[in-house]
Write an enzyme that holds these catalytic residues in place. Sequence first.
Site, short mmCIF file in Angstrom:
data_model
loop_
_atom_site.label_atom_id
_atom_site.label_comp_id
_atom_site.label_asym_id
_atom_site.label_seq_id
_atom_site.Cartn_x
_atom_site.Cartn_y
_atom_site.Cartn_z
N HIS A 152 -37.67 24.27 -45.09
CA HIS A 152 -36.93 25.47 -44.58
C HIS A 152 -35.50 25.10 -44.64
O HIS A 152 -34.75 26.02 -45.02
CB HIS A 152 -37.33 25.84 -43.23
CG HIS A 152 -38.85 26.18 -43.41
ND1 HIS A 152 -39.79 26.26 -42.31
CD2 HIS A 152 -39.93 26.24 -44.51
CE1 HIS A 152 -41.25 26.32 -42.58
NE2 HIS A 152 -40.94 26.42 -43.87
N GLU B 263 -47.43 37.80 -61.02
CA GLU B 263 -47.21 36.07 -60.84
C GLU B 263 -48.85 35.57 -61.08
O GLU B 263 -48.89 34.32 -61.31
CB GLU B 263 -47.19 35.93 -59.28
CG GLU B 263 -45.45 36.21 -58.87
CD GLU B 263 -45.43 36.06 -57.51
OE1 GLU B 263 -44.78 35.34 -56.94
OE2 GLU B 263 -46.15 36.93 -56.34
N ASN C 280 -41.84 32.01 -61.52
CA ASN C 280 -41.83 30.73 -61.00
C ASN C 280 -43.57 30.57 -60.87
O ASN C 280 -44.29 29.35 -61.43
CB ASN C 280 -41.35 30.48 -59.56
CG ASN C 280 -39.95 30.74 -59.66
OD1 ASN C 280 -39.59 30.44 -60.68
ND2 ASN C 280 -39.58 30.70 -58.55
N ASP C 281 -44.10 31.31 -60.09
CA ASP C 281 -45.72 31.33 -60.04
C ASP C 281 -46.58 31.62 -61.24
O ASP C 281 -47.16 31.21 -61.56
CB ASP C 281 -46.20 32.31 -58.67
CG ASP C 281 -45.92 31.61 -57.53
OD1 ASP C 281 -46.45 30.57 -57.28
OD2 ASP C 281 -45.46 32.23 -56.46
N ARG D 298 -45.87 23.92 -59.54
CA ARG D 298 -44.51 23.93 -59.70
C ARG D 298 -43.64 23.03 -59.08
O ARG D 298 -42.74 22.76 -59.16
CB ARG D 298 -44.05 25.16 -59.26
CG ARG D 298 -44.46 25.73 -57.97
CD ARG D 298 -43.93 27.28 -57.85
NE ARG D 298 -42.72 27.62 -57.11
CZ ARG D 298 -42.45 29.00 -56.40
NH1 ARG D 298 -43.40 29.83 -56.83
NH2 ARG D 298 -41.52 29.13 -56.11
N CYS E 165 -37.60 37.95 -61.61
CA CYS E 165 -36.74 37.56 -60.61
C CYS E 165 -37.06 35.93 -60.05
O CYS E 165 -36.66 35.35 -59.04
CB CYS E 165 -36.97 38.48 -59.18
SG CYS E 165 -38.74 38.45 -58.54
C1 PEP Z 1 -41.75 33.51 -58.36
O1 PEP Z 1 -42.80 33.33 -57.89
O2 PEP Z 1 -41.35 33.45 -59.33
C2 PEP Z 1 -41.03 34.15 -57.07
C3 PEP Z 1 -39.67 34.79 -57.42
O3 PEP Z 1 -41.42 34.01 -56.15
P1 PEP Z 1 -41.36 32.47 -55.12
O4 PEP Z 1 -40.29 31.75 -55.75
O5 PEP Z 1 -40.72 33.11 -53.64
O6 PEP Z 1 -42.71 32.32 -54.98
MG MG Z 2 -43.99 33.59 -55.95
#
Ligand code: PEP
Ligand code: MG
Length: 741
Positions: A353, A595, A618-619, A629, A666
Amino acid sequence: MRRIRELMAEPLEPQARLDQIVKLIARNMVAEVCSLYVLRADSVLELYATEGLNPGSVHLAQLKLGEGLVGTIAATARALNLSEAQNHPAFTYLPETGEEIFHSFLGVPILRAGRTLGVLVVQNKAARNYREEELEALETVAMVVAEMIAAGSLEGLSRPGVVLDLSRPVSFTGIPLSEGIGLGHVVLHEPRVVVTNLFNENGETEVDRLTVALGFLRSSIESMLSRRDVAGEGEHRAVLEAYRMFANDRGWVRRLEEAVRNGLTAEAAVEKVQSDMRARMMHMTDPYIRERLHDFDDLANRLLRQLIGRDDLIDGIKDAVIVARSMGAAELLDYRRDQIRGLVLEEGATTSHVVIVARALGIPVVGQAKGAVSMAENRDAIIVDGEDGGVHLRPPPEVEAVFGDKVKFRARRQERFRSLRERPAVTRDGVPIHMMMNAGLLVDLPQLTESGAEGIGLFRTELQFMVASTMPRTSDQQRLYSAVLDAADGRPVTFRTLDVGGDKVLPYLSQSPEENPALGYRAVRLSLDRPGLMRTQLRALLKAAAGREMRIMFPMITDVFEVHQARDLIEREIDHLRRFGHVVPEVLKVGAMIEVPALLFQLDALMEAVDFVSIGSNDLFQFFSAVDRGNARVATRYDDLSKPFLGALKAILDAGNRHGVPVTLCGEMAGRPLSAMALIGLGFRSISMSPPAIGPVKEMLTSLDAGALAAEMEAHMRAPGAASSMREVLVRFAETHAIPY
Ligand code: PEP
Ligand code: MG
């Protein structure tokens, strides 16, 4: 002790003071010899003062670390008490000193914060065993000498060019956790309390002070243990119980009292006992013991703070680089942002964090810099390189110059990006791109104006929950959301509901351990089952947006049914608010994050259920390729610029277009110029990224011919048999068209 104290107060030159100290020790211990060796940066122990050995050998006699009795004491940080020194296997005879006639030998390490700075020795002609009190007394004087060395008063006593170990430059290689380069001066987060008051005036009152402080320490641990949030089982509790055990440890308390009886103040006694313990335990490799050592350190620091209060060192330092073993996010926020140039952690990972917050604040961070805390002294010069994970403590001028240039180069680049801020995000062939930023805390908000983003494409609401030590109340949540909307001043903001679970752990929300947390009870799965939590958040969001636009998006949707359920909860909240006369948002838009790959096969149904979608690449990539990841060994094994993944992104875009539903992305992909370029080539017109990425991505797109790239990509995506990754095609395109990527 009284004489030593007087000696320290006399206006003497450092060499004369050392000479007096060894003379005094020899006289008091009825020893024929007392010698002081200081550890140099080249791992050599040099004789700095002697009473009894050949005075001509001062600054000439030397031993390597690990060599001879003195070298062994320094290397092991342990005292040696020998009645027949010559019989010890490590004994080495230094002819220039004339020490062959001495039989008994007592040597102690000069320690500070667990580091060995030198060795203090007494010798006698007659074979004898030194008593325990003599050992204690010598250790106590060694502590005084340690302070002299640390204060720099011994620099320059030897030949020109000799550098003491304490001021030796040291470099660590950790892992880069937050971008940027920071040059500044060390501030130890858990300040190594500088004990300036070493000697007590009255042993009995000092023991009383110690007893009172120990009592406070114990009761503070008891009250922490009885707090509701740690009352259950778990890591927190285990640590606190270890603290309780140590705080009541008779051996520890006895050693503290002994040190006080030997003339030290209570705080100097804590420092001495802790330093001895740290030096002895540092060499142990057993992770359990090392962990316990940390516990003891924490405890000793607590006790010191109890005795002398917190050192407000940071007040005098304008370019602080905070060095800590680990740190909570809230603790970082306690510092003033404008005083901090960097953060070095002995622990820490990308998802810690404190790292998330540091990144939001633009503070360079290096983690896993093992040993940094004990090697650093407050006010030492230090460089943190958040690009390659380097930490340079007490850097030599050449290293400082290299980094000075690097910082200037970065500043020029930043300047260039800033000048792009007002420029519209339009490609060279006139295609406008909506560039949004990701955020999650109040501290992110100034970036909205500074970065030139059009709005906030992803507001990670869980960050407020992650940096807090207790669950934020509805009113706290509402206050944050209102502040975000106020700062956005009409620019769109997409709030994502709580995405906790997986790697995002809330210390105050009990969750049972899971074998595969990324695939576990997280995000919307948890929120839909605990409507209390979700409804509180929805209420805070809706109230914050009274009369304004509110965009809410749900993370980790796997089945369209979940969107319907979530929408129902929103409807119920709106009804509730209306019933109680609250103003509801003027416009409400509901979206889903894509995701989970299962959504790729229900795109039409999904698009009908939402007002917009945002791809969490990302997910999505993690689940699409079945690669964790956060696991460095596999995370980069497959390419997110591969045809299958780009094909999936394109399918989402096409479905959005069929249904007139805006699609944005995003994940981190949006913030890397080359992959952002690929996204534009696929047809994306809206992307959201971390604020520092906006400059580089905008620079890329203003020199991009989106039409030409789309044609090139389409031809390659369709070409049969060609390589799966499109990376090379994209790099070639960028290079031939002089696009910075
Ligand atoms: C993602 O998974 O791409 C995302 C934007 O969410 P986080 O990185 O917060 O899991
Ligand atoms: Mg995510």
